[in-house]
Motif scaffolding. Structure first.
Motif, PDB file in Angstrom:
ATOM      1  N   GLY A  44      -0.311   6.589 -21.327  1.00 30.61           N
ATOM      2  CA  GLY A  44      -0.657   7.946 -21.724  1.00 30.61           C
ATOM      3  C   GLY A  44      -0.265   8.894 -20.617  1.00 30.61           C
ATOM      4  O   GLY A  44       0.897   8.950 -20.217  1.00 30.61           O
ATOM      5  N   MET A  45      -1.229   9.592 -20.057  1.00 27.92           N
ATOM      6  CA  MET A  45      -0.966  10.497 -18.941  1.00 27.92           C
ATOM      7  C   MET A  45      -1.415   9.911 -17.610  1.00 27.92           C
ATOM      8  O   MET A  45      -1.387  10.584 -16.592  1.00 27.92           O
ATOM      9  CB  MET A  45      -1.670  11.837 -19.168  1.00 27.92           C
ATOM     10  CG  MET A  45      -1.072  12.660 -20.296  1.00 27.92           C
ATOM     11  SD  MET A  45       0.636  13.142 -19.966  1.00 27.92           S
ATOM     12  CE  MET A  45       0.423  14.263 -18.593  1.00 27.92           C
ATOM     13  N   ASN A  46      -1.838   8.658 -17.622  1.00 27.43           N
ATOM     14  CA  ASN A  46      -2.386   8.051 -16.417  1.00 27.43           C
ATOM     15  C   ASN A  46      -1.455   6.973 -15.868  1.00 27.43           C
ATOM     16  O   ASN A  46      -0.931   6.146 -16.631  1.00 27.43           O
ATOM     17  CB  ASN A  46      -3.751   7.424 -16.721  1.00 27.43           C
ATOM     18  CG  ASN A  46      -4.770   8.451 -17.184  1.00 27.43           C
ATOM     19  OD1 ASN A  46      -4.945   9.481 -16.551  1.00 27.43           O
ATOM     20  ND2 ASN A  46      -5.429   8.173 -18.296  1.00 27.43           N
ATOM     21  N   PRO A  47      -1.255   6.942 -14.545  1.00 23.80           N
ATOM     22  CA  PRO A  47      -0.452   5.866 -13.962  1.00 23.80           C
ATOM     23  C   PRO A  47      -1.260   4.583 -13.887  1.00 23.80           C
ATOM     24  O   PRO A  47      -2.485   4.606 -13.761  1.00 23.80           O
ATOM     25  CB  PRO A  47      -0.133   6.396 -12.568  1.00 23.80           C
ATOM     26  CG  PRO A  47      -1.308   7.265 -12.234  1.00 23.80           C
ATOM     27  CD  PRO A  47      -1.749   7.884 -13.527  1.00 23.80           C
ATOM     28  N   GLU A  48      -0.573   3.458 -13.978  1.00 20.89           N
ATOM     29  CA  GLU A  48      -1.241   2.179 -13.792  1.00 20.89           C
ATOM     30  C   GLU A  48      -0.301   1.217 -13.088  1.00 20.89           C
ATOM     31  O   GLU A  48       0.921   1.303 -13.205  1.00 20.89           O
ATOM     32  CB  GLU A  48      -1.704   1.600 -15.129  1.00 20.89           C
ATOM     33  CG  GLU A  48      -0.597   1.270 -16.098  1.00 20.89           C
ATOM     34  CD  GLU A  48      -1.113   0.634 -17.388  1.00 20.89           C
ATOM     35  OE1 GLU A  48      -2.351   0.487 -17.522  1.00 20.89           O
ATOM     36  OE2 GLU A  48      -0.289   0.305 -18.263  1.00 20.89           O
ATOM     37  N   VAL A  49      -0.898   0.307 -12.322  1.00 19.02           N
ATOM     38  CA  VAL A  49      -0.136  -0.720 -11.618  1.00 19.02           C
ATOM     39  C   VAL A  49       0.062  -1.904 -12.553  1.00 19.02           C
ATOM     40  O   VAL A  49      -0.890  -2.384 -13.177  1.00 19.02           O
ATOM     41  CB  VAL A  49      -0.872  -1.169 -10.338  1.00 19.02           C
ATOM     42  CG1 VAL A  49      -0.126  -2.323  -9.666  1.00 19.02           C
ATOM     43  CG2 VAL A  49      -1.016  -0.001  -9.374  1.00 19.02           C
ATOM     44  N   VAL A  50       1.322  -2.376 -12.641  1.00 18.22           N
ATOM     45  CA  VAL A  50       1.631  -3.535 -13.484  1.00 18.22           C
ATOM     46  C   VAL A  50       2.469  -4.517 -12.676  1.00 18.22           C
ATOM     47  O   VAL A  50       3.075  -4.157 -11.669  1.00 18.22           O
ATOM     48  CB  VAL A  50       2.388  -3.119 -14.765  1.00 18.22           C
ATOM     49  CG1 VAL A  50       1.511  -2.255 -15.660  1.00 18.22           C
ATOM     50  CG2 VAL A  50       3.684  -2.390 -14.416  1.00 18.22           C
ATOM     51  N   GLU A  51       2.470  -5.772 -13.129  1.00 13.35           N
ATOM     52  CA  GLU A  51       3.307  -6.796 -12.510  1.00 13.35           C
ATOM     53  C   GLU A  51       4.539  -7.003 -13.372  1.00 13.35           C
ATOM     54  O   GLU A  51       4.458  -7.119 -14.597  1.00 13.35           O
ATOM     55  CB  GLU A  51       2.531  -8.107 -12.368  1.00 13.35           C
ATOM     56  CG  GLU A  51       1.451  -8.060 -11.311  1.00 13.35           C
ATOM     57  CD  GLU A  51       0.915  -9.448 -10.986  1.00 13.35           C
ATOM     58  OE1 GLU A  51       1.640 -10.440 -11.236  1.00 13.35           O
ATOM     59  OE2 GLU A  51      -0.208  -9.531 -10.481  1.00 13.35           O
TER      60      GLU A  51
ATOM     61  N   GLU B 244      -7.195   4.101  -1.915  1.00  9.54           N
ATOM     62  CA  GLU B 244      -8.591   3.772  -2.222  1.00  9.54           C
ATOM     63  C   GLU B 244      -8.851   3.649  -3.715  1.00  9.54           C
ATOM     64  O   GLU B 244      -9.864   3.082  -4.125  1.00  9.54           O
ATOM     65  CB  GLU B 244      -9.544   4.804  -1.596  1.00  9.54           C
ATOM     66  CG  GLU B 244      -9.250   6.240  -1.975  1.00  9.54           C
ATOM     67  CD  GLU B 244      -8.453   6.960  -0.902  1.00  9.54           C
ATOM     68  OE1 GLU B 244      -8.683   8.168  -0.729  1.00  9.54           O
ATOM     69  OE2 GLU B 244      -7.616   6.308  -0.240  1.00  9.54           O
ATOM     70  N   ASP B 245      -7.920   4.161  -4.531  1.00  6.21           N
ATOM     71  CA  ASP B 245      -8.047   4.029  -5.989  1.00  6.21           C
ATOM     72  C   ASP B 245      -7.214   2.873  -6.531  1.00  6.21           C
ATOM     73  O   ASP B 245      -7.073   2.723  -7.756  1.00  6.21           O
ATOM     74  CB  ASP B 245      -7.616   5.338  -6.678  1.00  6.21           C
ATOM     75  CG  ASP B 245      -8.513   6.512  -6.323  1.00  6.21           C
ATOM     76  OD1 ASP B 245      -9.725   6.282  -6.115  1.00  6.21           O
ATOM     77  OD2 ASP B 245      -8.016   7.649  -6.248  1.00  6.21           O
ATOM     78  N   GLY B 246      -6.654   2.069  -5.640  1.00  6.99           N
ATOM     79  CA  GLY B 246      -5.911   0.900  -6.072  1.00  6.99           C
ATOM     80  C   GLY B 246      -4.426   1.122  -6.268  1.00  6.99           C
ATOM     81  O   GLY B 246      -3.744   0.265  -6.856  1.00  6.99           O
ATOM     82  N   PHE B 247      -3.892   2.251  -5.778  1.00  7.01           N
ATOM     83  CA  PHE B 247      -2.476   2.560  -5.936  1.00  7.01           C
ATOM     84  C   PHE B 247      -1.762   2.514  -4.586  1.00  7.01           C
ATOM     85  O   PHE B 247      -2.372   2.763  -3.547  1.00  7.01           O
ATOM     86  CB  PHE B 247      -2.292   3.959  -6.525  1.00  7.01           C
ATOM     87  CG  PHE B 247      -2.725   4.077  -7.957  1.00  7.01           C
ATOM     88  CD1 PHE B 247      -1.898   3.656  -8.993  1.00  7.01           C
ATOM     89  CD2 PHE B 247      -3.964   4.628  -8.276  1.00  7.01           C
ATOM     90  CE1 PHE B 247      -2.293   3.766 -10.305  1.00  7.01           C
ATOM     91  CE2 PHE B 247      -4.370   4.741  -9.594  1.00  7.01           C
ATOM     92  CZ  PHE B 247      -3.538   4.309 -10.613  1.00  7.01           C
TER      93      PHE B 247
ATOM     94  N   THR C  88       0.805  -1.226   0.000  1.00  8.66           N
ATOM     95  CA  THR C  88       0.000   0.000   0.000  1.00  8.66           C
ATOM     96  C   THR C  88       0.834   1.270   0.000  1.00  8.66           C
ATOM     97  O   THR C  88       0.289   2.363  -0.119  1.00  8.66           O
ATOM     98  CB  THR C  88      -0.930   0.021   1.220  1.00  8.66           C
ATOM     99  OG1 THR C  88      -0.134  -0.039   2.418  1.00  8.66           O
ATOM    100  CG2 THR C  88      -1.898  -1.152   1.183  1.00  8.66           C
ATOM    101  N   THR C  89       2.157   1.148   0.177  1.00 12.46           N
ATOM    102  CA  THR C  89       3.039   2.315   0.092  1.00 12.46           C
ATOM    103  C   THR C  89       4.171   2.025  -0.881  1.00 12.46           C
ATOM    104  O   THR C  89       4.482   0.861  -1.172  1.00 12.46           O
ATOM    105  CB  THR C  89       3.633   2.687   1.468  1.00 12.46           C
ATOM    106  OG1 THR C  89       4.445   1.607   1.949  1.00 12.46           O
ATOM    107  CG2 THR C  89       2.548   3.021   2.463  1.00 12.46           C
ATOM    108  N   LEU C  90       4.784   3.089  -1.361  1.00 12.73           N
ATOM    109  CA  LEU C  90       5.885   2.984  -2.310  1.00 12.73           C
ATOM    110  C   LEU C  90       6.935   3.998  -1.910  1.00 12.73           C
ATOM    111  O   LEU C  90       6.650   5.198  -1.864  1.00 12.73           O
ATOM    112  CB  LEU C  90       5.388   3.248  -3.733  1.00 12.73           C
ATOM    113  CG  LEU C  90       6.338   3.054  -4.910  1.00 12.73           C
ATOM    114  CD1 LEU C  90       5.544   2.852  -6.199  1.00 12.73           C
ATOM    115  CD2 LEU C  90       7.294   4.226  -5.092  1.00 12.73           C
TER     116      LEU C  90
END
Length: 341
Positions: A251-258, A290-293, A227-229
């Motif tokens: 694009g301009m949006n962050p996303e979580v990847v494996e 809460e947004d999954g990041f 939950t933290t980085l």
């Protein structure tokens, strides 16, 4: 160099005042106080050159507990008092201690302008998402839907995000830490103190009486790795118990990847705290659990920029060179004057 500095190696206990610390047992403020007292001796600044300024709130008792100079000012106005002090005494190390209520509600205007002016002060904002001193009302950082004494049906205000505000004000040093992550907190406070300009540090702080557990997801041993980085300059944004996950831009949006399955560290977003462009730092400040990041901790931004205290004193020196020191009595009696009988 002061006599104290020349003859004495200061210790954390030297910065402890003789006042009883009157926070609730278990309050996160104790940890912040302890780390501050550990950091100050490492800075080489004598106690008579150190000043803590606060407003109103639980966090604002801080100056009483430091064996330095201190000012317990009025609600939300600590940044304004600090601005005046730093401008007339640029030799002092000035700390502003505030809370999410004191700093972002009545004090929001003063906080914003102190940050944008980039005068050389250190602002530490204790964020517990509640008004603690006034017994449990919701604060500007309380999440939507939070039930408190003043929002029995749930808060309907969009919460403010302190780091997003600071970065939007072009803050030159922005960081976040957690009250229980003591080594990390100490490192962040030290870097803030050493930064030449306005430093803004948000500390996730637990109010165990009126909002206990607000940051458990970021503090619990079983969840905090996911939950933290922890931000590291020049390093990719990687997190997870096995460091198996990362953040990349779509694009301009962050996303979580494996990582793996065709995704390598080179595909991830790399942290650059020294970038003059604040957009990526702002993006990081918007990442929410809460947004999954994972929520970043560490230094978001550290750049150089002109300082208000230096510039204003430069203008004063220039004016004195051109026009002399001046005469206040003569000024009062110059121009349009009149006599009241």
């Amino acid at each position: 160099m002061s006599i104290e500095t020349a003859l004495t190696v200061l210790k954390p206990t030297d910065f402890a005042s003789d006042q009883d610390v009157r926070w609730c047992p278990g309050c996160g403020d104790y940890s912040i106080l302890a780390q501050m007292k550990k950091v100050l001796p490492t800075l080489g600044v004598p106690r008579e050159k150190t000043v803590f300024i606060s407003g109103i709130g639980c966090s604002s008792r801080f100056p009483y507990y430091m064996n330095t100079y201190g000012v317990h000012s009025i609600h939300g106005r600590a940044p304004a008092v600090a601005t005046g002090l730093k401008c007339v005494r640029p030799d002092l190390q000035v700390w502003v201690i505030t809370g999410d209520g004191d700093g972002l509600s009545i004090g929001g205007n003063h906080l914003m302008h102190a940050i944008r002016r980039n005068l050389d002060i250190n602002i530490v904002l204790f964020n517990n998402r509640i008004y603690g001193l006034t017994k449990g009302q919701y604060s500007p950082t309380s999440p939507l839907g939070q039930k408190t004494k003043s929002t029995p049906m749930g808060a309907i205000d969009n919460p403010l995000h302190p780091l997003s505000i600071a970065i939007g004000c072009e803050a030159t040093f922005v960081a976040r830490s957690i009250d229980t992550n003591i080594n990390h907190l100490g490192e962040v406070l030290k870097r803030a103190a050493e930064h030449p300009g306005a430093s803004f540090v948000e500390v996730y702080q637990n109010c165990n009486v009126f909002n206990d557990g607000a940051w458990d997801y970021a503090k619990d041993r079983d969840t905090k790795m996911d939950t933290t980085l922890e931000l590291q300059h020049g390093k990719p944004l990687i997190f997870g118990k096995l460091r198996e996950k990362g953040i990349r831009l779509n694009g301009m949006n962050p996303e979580v990847v494996e990582l793996g399955k065709g995704i390598t560290e080179d595909d991830l977003l790399f942290h650059d705290e020294r970038s003059p462009e604040p957009s990526l730092a702002y993006l990081l400040s918007r990442m929410r659990y809460e947004d999954g990041f994972p929520e970043p901790i560490g230094v978001f931004r550290s750049v150089d920029a002109p300082r208000y205290d230096v510039l204003i004193n430069g203008q004063i020196d220039e004016a004195i060179q051109k026009r002399g020191k001046g005469d206040l009595e003569a000024l009062f009696n110059s121009g349009d004057t009149w006599t009241v009988e």
